[in-house]
Design a protein around this motif. Structure first.
Motif, PDB file in Angstrom:
ATOM      1  N   LYS A 367      45.283  39.744  47.979  1.00 62.52           N
ATOM      2  CA  LYS A 367      44.518  40.920  48.690  1.00 62.52           C
ATOM      3  C   LYS A 367      45.003  42.369  47.715  1.00 62.52           C
ATOM      4  CE  LYS A 367      42.485  39.670  52.386  1.00 62.52           C
ATOM      5  NZ  LYS A 367      41.180  39.755  52.656  1.00 62.52           N
ATOM      6  N   THR A 368      46.277  42.212  47.333  1.00 59.45           N
ATOM      7  CA  THR A 368      46.603  43.362  46.502  1.00 59.45           C
ATOM      8  C   THR A 368      46.025  43.211  45.212  1.00 59.45           C
ATOM      9  OG1 THR A 368      48.989  43.301  47.494  1.00 59.45           O
ATOM     10  CG2 THR A 368      48.682  44.441  45.403  1.00 59.45           C
ATOM     11  N   ALA A 369      45.844  42.043  44.475  1.00 56.41           N
ATOM     12  CA  ALA A 369      45.278  41.560  43.181  1.00 56.41           C
ATOM     13  C   ALA A 369      43.721  42.285  43.310  1.00 56.41           C
ATOM     14  CB  ALA A 369      45.312  40.256  42.774  1.00 56.41           C
ATOM     15  N   ALA A 396      32.761  35.932  43.978  1.00 52.58           N
ATOM     16  CA  ALA A 396      32.462  34.709  44.328  1.00 52.58           C
ATOM     17  C   ALA A 396      33.851  34.572  45.263  1.00 52.58           C
ATOM     18  CB  ALA A 396      32.228  33.691  43.325  1.00 52.58           C
ATOM     19  N   SER A 397      35.000  34.827  44.706  1.00 55.31           N
ATOM     20  CA  SER A 397      36.215  34.837  45.457  1.00 55.31           C
ATOM     21  C   SER A 397      37.089  36.088  45.530  1.00 55.31           C
ATOM     22  CB  SER A 397      37.139  33.728  44.611  1.00 55.31           C
ATOM     23  OG  SER A 397      37.256  34.055  43.460  1.00 55.31           O
ATOM     24  N   GLU A 398      38.164  35.807  45.867  1.00 49.93           N
ATOM     25  CA  GLU A 398      39.070  37.306  46.211  1.00 49.93           C
ATOM     26  C   GLU A 398      39.243  37.983  44.822  1.00 49.93           C
ATOM     27  OE1 GLU A 398      40.181  34.196  47.228  1.00 49.93           O
ATOM     28  OE2 GLU A 398      40.522  34.288  49.142  1.00 49.93           O
ATOM     29  N   CYS A 399      39.247  37.249  43.751  1.00 48.97           N
ATOM     30  CA  CYS A 399      39.305  37.983  42.256  1.00 48.97           C
ATOM     31  C   CYS A 399      38.260  37.287  41.494  1.00 48.97           C
ATOM     32  CB  CYS A 399      40.768  37.912  41.789  1.00 48.97           C
ATOM     33  SG  CYS A 399      41.912  38.498  42.594  1.00 48.97           S
ATOM     34  N   GLY A 400      37.451  38.040  40.757  1.00 49.00           N
ATOM     35  CA  GLY A 400      36.355  37.620  39.878  1.00 49.00           C
ATOM     36  C   GLY A 400      36.732  37.845  38.645  1.00 49.00           C
ATOM     37  N   GLY A 401      35.921  36.993  37.663  1.00 50.28           N
ATOM     38  CA  GLY A 401      35.880  37.187  36.279  1.00 50.28           C
ATOM     39  C   GLY A 401      34.927  38.176  35.769  1.00 50.28           C
ATOM     40  N   ASP A 402      33.992  38.700  36.491  1.00 52.63           N
ATOM     41  CA  ASP A 402      32.890  39.453  35.900  1.00 52.63           C
ATOM     42  C   ASP A 402      33.664  41.052  36.047  1.00 52.63           C
ATOM     43  OD1 ASP A 402      31.148  37.534  35.688  1.00 52.63           O
ATOM     44  OD2 ASP A 402      29.877  38.438  37.065  1.00 52.63           O
ATOM     45  N   HIS A 423      36.728  32.113  37.741  1.00 53.59           N
ATOM     46  CA  HIS A 423      36.987  33.152  38.370  1.00 53.59           C
ATOM     47  C   HIS A 423      38.328  32.881  39.048  1.00 53.59           C
ATOM     48  CE1 HIS A 423      35.395  31.063  41.642  1.00 53.59           C
ATOM     49  NE2 HIS A 423      34.333  30.758  41.231  1.00 53.59           N
ATOM     50  N   GLY A 424      38.931  33.893  39.945  1.00 52.17           N
ATOM     51  CA  GLY A 424      39.903  33.708  40.334  1.00 52.17           C
ATOM     52  C   GLY A 424      41.090  34.814  39.551  1.00 52.17           C
TER      53      GLY A 424
END
Length: 618
Positions: A367-369, A396-402, A423-424
C-alpha cells in the motif's frame, strides 16, 4: 435438568444439535438448489431464445439477400424478371418459389403480378392463398413477415416489402424457402415453448407441437409482460397471472427484423420438479441420520465425557493464547484421533497467525509503494490557451509498470510515456527511476532529445542491469516554433491526426510517430537513439498509449486490438469532439468492452492537442 446425568445430557445435546443442523442444512441446501435450478433454467431459456433469434436473423439475412439478387434487373413496367435471374433460379437450393404482388388500381388490393417457380413445389396454389393474404398485409405494415408451413416440415414463407425504382407504390415479394434450421425450435418438443411475436404482442409463429399445455391467456399475458420489460436486445423475467398459482419463467430476444422477437417460456413447476424429489430424499436422509446419531450417541457418550472435559480445558487455554497446550490421550480410537487433531489444529492456528501477521506487513508495504508510485504521475490535466493535455492511468495490480508524465520548461512541454516489462514492485521501481531521471533532466532543457534518451537508458540499465527493461517515448513541443521533436525506444508509436478541411480522416490518415526506433531502455548500457522533428499546426492532435490499451481482453477472451482503437479515435476526431470528450468516449468504450473483466496489463493513455486557433488563443 440438574438431576440428569452428564452422559444423558451429552446424548440429548448431540441428538438435538445434529437434528437442528441437519434440518437447517437441508433447508438451506434446498433453497440454494431451488435458486440455482431457477437460474439454470433462466439461463437455458434465455440461451435458447437468443440462439433461435440469431439463427432466424441469419436465415432472414441470407434469404433477403437472395431476393434482392433476383430483383436486380426486374422490369417494373412489364413485371418480369431478368432472363439471367430466371435461369439462375431454376438451380437455387434455397428458394423454390418467388411471387411478386402489386396493388390493383381498381380493387385497391394487392394481387399476384408475376412469379417464378421451381419444378416439384410441394404445395399447391390453393394451399398458399391464405398464407399469401396474411403475409402480404403483414409485410406492407411491417416491411417483413414470415410463416412456417406445418404441413411441409422445414419449409417456410417469407414476405418482403420492396420499393421499386419508377413505381410509386411498393410491391410485396413472397418467397418459398425450403430450408429453415430454426423451425426445429417450433416443430419438435423442447424444454420450453417458443413463439415469434411482434412489438404489438401479436404471435407470428407458435409451436407446432406444444411441450406444455399452456392456457392461451397465460401465453398472451406472459408475452405482453416480457415485451414491456424488453429495453435491450434480451430480457428474462417471471410471470404469474392474477388469481393463478402457476408461475412461468420467460425469456425474450430481439431478432432485429420488423420488430420480431423470440419469446420462450416454461412453467416454474416443471423447472422445479427435481427440487421436489430432492426435498423428499432430503427428509428421508435427515431422518436416517438422526436415528444413526441417537445410536452412536448412546454407545460413545460414556467414553467421550472424560475426553470432552480434557478438550474443554485445552480449549480454554487456546482461547487464552496458549497454543503449546499438551493434551493427554494417545489412543488410536476416535478420542485419540480427536486429541491429536486438536494438537495439530493448535499448531496450525499458531502458524497461520504468524503468516497472517507477515502478510499484513507485506500488504502494508505494498500500500505504501502504491501511494508512493501515485506521486509519479501528473496531479491533473494541463489546459492552456494554446495547448491541452489530458491523460488516464489504471494499474493491473497494486504497483504498475506503466508511467506517463508531462512537464513545462520555459516555452517547451515535455511528454514522457513508458511501459516496463511486467508489473508489480520490480516494474514500479523502474518507473520510479524513470521519474527521478526525468526530474533531473528537466533542469537541463538545452540537452538534445537523443542525448536525454541515452541518459535515460543509462539510468534504467543501472537500476535493473538488464533484468527489467522499458519501452519509452519522449517528446518535446516548442510552443513558440510549433515544432515537435521525439525519440522512440521501441514503444507503441503515438498517432498524429491532422484536421483536413471539409474531409473526414480515414485510417490511412493516421500518422504513427515511428520514423526512428531505438532499443528498449535498459536493454544494453550503450544504446544510441535518434531524434525526429515535425512541425505541428493548430488543431493537430497526438494520442499516446501503452500496449495495455490495444491488448485489452474481455471475459470471452477477445482482444480489443489496434484496429478498434484507431477506429474509435478517428471517429471522435471526425465528430469534432473536444479533447475532454474524446478521453471520455475512449474511457467509456474501454470500460464497456472489459465489462468488469480484470486487467492483465496496465492501461495508460493521454492526448495532446494544439489550440485550433493559436493566434486567437494568444
Amino acid at each position: 435438568m440438574s438431576n440428569i446425568s452428564l452422559k444423558l445430557k451429552l446424548m440429548m445435546m448431540l441428538v438435538l444439535l445434529t437434528t437442528i443442523m441437519l434440518v437447517v442444512y437441508g433447508w438451506l441446501a434446498i433453497v440454494d438448489f431451488r435458486r440455482d435450478k431457477i437460474a439454470y433454467v433462466f439461463d437455458a431459456n434465455l440461451s435458447h431464445s437468443r440462439s433461435t433469434a440469431i439463427q432466424i436473423r441469419s436465415e432472414l439475412d441470407f434469404a433477403v439477400d437472395k431476393i434482392n439478387f433476383y430483383l436486380r434487373g426486374f422490369n417494373s413496367q412489364k413485371v418480369t424478371f431478368h432472363p439471367y435471374a430466371q435461369s439462375m433460379f431454376t438451380s437455387d437450393s434455397l428458394l423454390q418459389g418467388l411471387w411478386v404482388f402489386q396493388p390493383n388500381s381498381q380493387s385497391q388490393q394487392y394481387v399476384e403480378a408475376t412469379k417464378i417457380l421451381q419444378d416439384g413445389l410441394p404445395v399447391t396454389t390453393e394451399q398458399l392463398s391464405e398464407p399469401f393474404n396474411f403475409l402480404t398485409q403483414e409485410a406492407l405494415a411491417n416491411k417483413i413477415s414470415l410463416r412456417i408451413l406445418p404441413e411441409v416440415p422445414g419449409h417456410w414463407l417469407l414476405g418482403l416489402r420492396v420499393a421499386l425504382a419508377g413505381q410509386a407504390e411498393p410491391v410485396v415479394v413472397i418467397s418459398y424457402v425450403n430450408k429453415g434450421g430454426f423451425i426445429e425450435s417450433f416443430a419438435q418438443g423442447q424444454m420450453q415453448d417458443s413463439f415469434i411475436v411482434r412489438d404489438t404482442a401479436e404471435r407470428v409463429v407458435s409451436p407446432i407441437h406444444w411441450t406444455y399445455d399452456l392456457p392461451e391467456s397465460a401465453v398472451d399475458g406472459a408475452i405482453n409482460a416480457i415485451l414491456d420489460k424488453l429495453a435491450g436486445p434480451e430480457v428474462i423475467s417471471t410471470y404469474q397471472a392474477k388469481g393463478s398459482k402457476e408461475k412461468y419463467l420467460v425469456a425474450a430476444s430481439e431478432i432485429g427484423y420488423g420488430g420480431l422477437k423470440v419469446v420462450s417460456m416454461i412453467p416454474e413447476s416443471t423447472a422445479l420438479e427435481a427440487v421436489y424429489v430432492i426435498v423428499i430424499k432430503s427428509v428421508l436422509f435427515i431422518m436416517l441420520l438422526i436415528c444413526i446419531t441417537v445410536f452412536i450417541s448412546v454407545l460413545s457418550s460414556t467414553g467421550l465425557t472424560a475426553a470432552l472435559k480434557r478438550l474443554l480445558a485445552a480449549t480454554q487455554q487456546v482461547a487464552q493464547g496458549n497454543f503449546d497446550v499438551e493434551i493427554p490421550g494417545q489412543g488410536r480410537d476416535e478420542v485419540g484421533s480427536l486429541s491429536a487433531g486438536f494438537r495439530l489444529m493448535a499448531a496450525e492456528i499458531k502458524r497461520l497467525l504468524s503468516e497472517t501477521a507477515e502478510k499484513a506487513r507485506m500488504e502494508s508495504e505494498l500500500k505504501t509503494a502504491q501511494v508512493v508510485q501515485s506521486t509519479l504521475f501528473p496531479t491533473g490535466d494541463l489546459v492552456h490557451s494554446d495547448l491541452e493535455i489530458r491523460g488516464f492511468y489504471q494499474s493491473a495490480s497494486e504497483c504498475g509498470g506503466d508511467w506517463w508524465f508531462y512537464s513545462e520548461v520555459g516555452s517547451k512541454v515535455y511528454f514522457w510515456i513508458g511501459d516496463a516489462t511486467g508489473h508489480g514492485v520490480p516494474a514500479a521501481l523502474v518507473t520510479s527511476a524513470a521519474k527521478s531521471a526525468a526530474g533531473i533532466l528537466e533542469k537541463f532543457p538545452d540537452l538534445p532529445l537523443d542525448r536525454v534518451m541515452e541518459l535515460f537508458n543509462s539510468a534504467i540499465y543501472g537500476t535493473s542491469h538488464g533484468t527489467v527493461m522499458m519501452t519509452f517515448f519522449l517528446g518535446c513541443f516548442d510552443r513558440d516554433s510549433m515544432q515537435f521533436e521525439y525519440c522512440n525506444a521501441s514503444h507503441d508509436p503515438p498517432f498524429l491526426m491532422r484536421p483536413q478541411e471539409g474531409k473526414k480522416l480515414k485510417k490511412k490518415d493516421l500518422t504513427p510517430l515511428m520514423e526512428k526506433i531505438g532499443k528498449r531502455l535498459g536493454e544494453t548500457p550503450d544504446s544510441q537513439y535518434e531524434k525526429v522533428s515535425i512541425d505541428l499546426s493548430p488543431g493537430d492532435r497526438i494520442i499516446f498509449y501503452t500496449d495495455g490499451v490495444t491488448e485489452l481482453n474481455n471475459s470471452e477472451g477477445d482482444m480489443w486490438g489496434e484496429r478498434q482503437f484507431a477506429r474509435l479515435i478517428l471517429q471522435s476526431f471526425n465528430d469534432g469532439e473536444s479533447l475532454q470528450d474524446s478521453m471520455k468516449t475512449l474511457g467509456e468504450n474501454i470500460k464497456s468492452f472489459r465489462n468488469g473483466h480484470p486487467l492483465h496489463d496496465d492501461v495508460t493513455y493521454f492526448m495532446f492537442e494544439c489550440a485550433k486557433n493559436k493566434q486567437q488563443a494568444a
